[in-house]
Design an enzyme around this catalytic site. Sequence first.
Site, PDB file in Angstrom:
ATOM      1  N   LYS A 211       1.094  -1.366   0.286  1.00  0.00           N
ATOM      2  CA  LYS A 211       0.070   0.017  -0.172  1.00  0.00           C
ATOM      3  C   LYS A 211       0.717   1.349  -0.466  1.00  0.00           C
ATOM      4  CE  LYS A 211      -3.355   2.275   2.515  1.00  0.00           C
ATOM      5  NZ  LYS A 211      -4.427   2.167   3.420  1.00  0.00           N
ATOM      6  N   LYS A 268      -2.009  -1.354  -4.147  1.00  0.00           N
ATOM      7  CA  LYS A 268      -2.993  -0.448  -3.625  1.00  0.00           C
ATOM      8  C   LYS A 268      -2.064   0.790  -4.363  1.00  0.00           C
ATOM      9  CE  LYS A 268      -6.084   1.901  -0.694  1.00  0.00           C
ATOM     10  NZ  LYS A 268      -6.692   1.894   1.141  1.00  0.00           N
ATOM     11  N   SER A 294      -9.735   5.780  -4.769  1.00  0.00           N
ATOM     12  CA  SER A 294     -11.146   6.688  -4.882  1.00  0.00           C
ATOM     13  C   SER A 294     -10.889   7.955  -5.859  1.00  0.00           C
ATOM     14  CB  SER A 294     -11.934   7.387  -3.227  1.00  0.00           C
ATOM     15  OG  SER A 294     -10.326   8.144  -2.917  1.00  0.00           O
ATOM     16  N   TYR A 333     -14.464   1.080  -7.105  1.00  0.00           N
ATOM     17  CA  TYR A 333     -16.583   2.194  -6.659  1.00  0.00           C
ATOM     18  C   TYR A 333     -17.037   1.590  -7.555  1.00  0.00           C
ATOM     19  CZ  TYR A 333     -13.383   4.020  -2.778  1.00  0.00           C
ATOM     20  OH  TYR A 333     -12.569   3.822  -1.711  1.00  0.00           O
TER      21      TYR A 333
HETATM   22  C1  PBG Z   1      -7.094   3.769   5.789  1.00  0.00           C
HETATM   23  C2  PBG Z   1      -7.058   3.170   4.142  1.00  0.00           C
HETATM   24  C3  PBG Z   1      -7.425   4.932   3.428  1.00  0.00           C
HETATM   25  C4  PBG Z   1      -7.899   4.032   2.045  1.00  0.00           C
HETATM   26  C5  PBG Z   1      -8.633   2.693   2.708  1.00  0.00           C
HETATM   27  N1  PBG Z   1      -8.558   2.284   3.489  1.00  0.00           N
HETATM   28  C6  PBG Z   1      -6.912   5.961   3.289  1.00  0.00           C
HETATM   29  C7  PBG Z   1      -5.626   5.820   3.757  1.00  0.00           C
HETATM   30  O1  PBG Z   1      -4.895   5.043   4.089  1.00  0.00           O
HETATM   31  O2  PBG Z   1      -5.296   7.779   4.002  1.00  0.00           O
HETATM   32  C8  PBG Z   1      -8.552   4.518   0.905  1.00  0.00           C
HETATM   33  C9  PBG Z   1      -8.918   4.013  -0.446  1.00  0.00           C
HETATM   34  C10 PBG Z   1      -9.360   4.810  -0.943  1.00  0.00           C
HETATM   35  O3  PBG Z   1      -8.690   5.781  -1.683  1.00  0.00           O
HETATM   36  O4  PBG Z   1     -10.424   4.151  -2.145  1.00  0.00           O
HETATM   37  N2  PBG Z   1      -6.183   3.168   6.121  1.00  0.00           N
END
Ligand code: PBG
Length: 351
Positions: A211, A268, A294, A333
Amino acid sequence: MAVLLFATMPDTPRLHLPIRPRRLRRNASIRALVRETHLAPAHLIQPVFITDSGDSEPIPSLPGIERVPLRQLAGHCRMLRDLGLGGVALFPRTDPMLKTEDGREALNPETLVLRATRIIKAATPEFPVFNDIALDPYTTHGHDGVLNEAGTDVDNDATVEILARMAVLHAAAGADFVSPSDMMDGRVGAIRAALDTAGHSATGIMAYSAKYASAYYGPFRDAVGSSRATGAPPISKATYQLDPANRLEALREVAMDEAEGADIVMVKPAGPCLDIIRETRSVTRLPVAAYQVSGEYAQIHAAARLGWLDLQSTRDESLLAIRRAGADLILSYFAQFWAADQAHGTPPFST
Ligand code: PBG
């Protein structure tokens, strides 16, 4: 150019080409016959935002996506299941009054997302539910864990202990998978041990393994309310999420999560990391998930709204590219909209 000009003349000299790849692109049926990558609703997981307020709440930076109130949740999940989707990933929008520095609401057995999980498992017991494990919906600062004493960084080991307890609560509420998205070191092993000790050996772990500290999470933070106050610069998660410049580090994280007992590993964001998805697919035998986040959704919608891109075909191509890169599962989404179009018989890439 020269070839095109010749082609319009009566005595066009024919090229002696034994190999002509265009033979396999002559019409839609032949293209369908040799298509290498297929996407089905069962490959897609729909992220669902949940609210404790009575009504659904639109999220301006995620057009078409609304936070779902508990009273609509059962019906909403029946609709998603009937589209043939592979499951839902749940994200609560916590009442700001319940947020604290240490995010203790995450361990409240009656917290919103746990009530939501019970509702879904009662309504659609066989429909897979993935519960995010991280503290960002619950902390005032929006970080995924608790801070050290100086308040300068997220405390790894203290956070892991809380997340392991949180995972047990989610398993007890019926989550099929817990999904640690926090990027603390050692959390997958600690969660696996805690689940097993509590008798939840059947609950799986879908680990957010690679991530990245990505700029594409902005609209999500609007949706769960984990960004700083409006106008403030976004918080940096660079001490725990991966540097987008790195590739080997992502593979180390995948190997660690696998060794610690992850059942599914995730990359991700998805579109900016197609290379990482491909490499991950080639180094593990576990299912590989990719999260089309997102910001990836928002940028396609924004360009379409301006009339600069076609929404449906850009959406379809973005999902197919993630799958072609090697993702077995895709969190997106777009999942419900893509699946609904398949159900209505719109053939993808028909021209
Ligand atoms: C937080 C989390 C995030 C997302 C999923 N879980 C955001 C972050 O790490 O700040 C992001 C998902 C997205 O942007 O659609 N643990």
